[in-house]
Design an enzyme around this catalytic site. Sequence first.
Site, mmCIF file in Angstrom:
data_model
loop_
_atom_site.group_PDB
_atom_site.id
_atom_site.type_symbol
_atom_site.label_atom_id
_atom_site.label_comp_id
_atom_site.label_asym_id
_atom_site.label_seq_id
_atom_site.Cartn_x
_atom_site.Cartn_y
_atom_site.Cartn_z
ATOM 1 C CE1 TYR A 1 -4.073 -2.180 0.368
ATOM 2 C CE2 TYR A 1 -2.657 -3.445 2.057
ATOM 3 C CZ TYR A 1 -3.689 -3.166 1.141
ATOM 4 O OH TYR A 1 -4.517 -4.212 1.242
ATOM 5 C CG ASN B 1 -10.488 -2.969 -7.941
ATOM 6 O OD1 ASN B 1 -11.043 -2.519 -9.000
ATOM 7 N ND2 ASN B 1 -9.789 -4.050 -8.027
ATOM 8 C CB CYS C 1 -7.335 -4.738 -5.573
ATOM 9 S SG CYS C 1 -8.832 -6.061 -5.798
ATOM 10 C CG HIS C 2 -5.075 -10.245 -7.252
ATOM 11 N ND1 HIS C 2 -5.637 -9.950 -8.286
ATOM 12 C CD2 HIS C 2 -3.994 -10.929 -8.005
ATOM 13 C CE1 HIS C 2 -5.121 -10.049 -9.493
ATOM 14 N NE2 HIS C 2 -4.127 -10.921 -9.170
ATOM 15 C CD GLU D 1 -1.618 -12.584 -11.133
ATOM 16 O OE1 GLU D 1 -0.515 -11.735 -10.573
ATOM 17 O OE2 GLU D 1 -2.711 -12.190 -11.155
#
Length: 167
Positions: free
Chosen positions: A99, A122, A130-131, A157
């Site tokens: 953040y 979001n 946002c993950h 990912e």
Amino acid sequence: MNNFYKIIPSPVGQLTLIANEPGLMAVLWENEDPKRVGIDKGEVSNNFPLLQKTEQQLREYFSGQRQQFDLPLHFIGTDFQQQVWQALLTIPYGETRSYLQIAQQLGNEKSVRAVGAANGKNPISIITPCHRVIGSSGKLTGFAGGLEAKAFLLQLESPARQPDLWG
């Protein structure tokens, strides 16, 4: 302007896709609190072209065949929220940011809490990643889809999960 929605299955539960002519407005979680994003679903449609394209690209993402989405997005939020969501779109596949890093990217490191609040609102989950935002300690923090879904997306990912292209 009419909104259209479609519910699709995914490895992280049912997702509700909401779109209108300008673009995709939301990807909502199965147990979503409707107040979180405040977007009217509109009418159900399995034929709205953007919903079909979104479903296809999400299938490709979940199968490891897509790392970037190519969809028109129609964000509804405050100017600051939209700045945060645009910053989220710059986080590369397979990477994370804190953040604080997002706040610094926006030019105000004191806005960490506001960045966290905007991240939590979001509306276009997964596609606006946002993950990929984690706590400064490296720990997974709050996520509208639940921490299990966040961990799943980050693992999906992970470079270790990608096929060896050098054979």
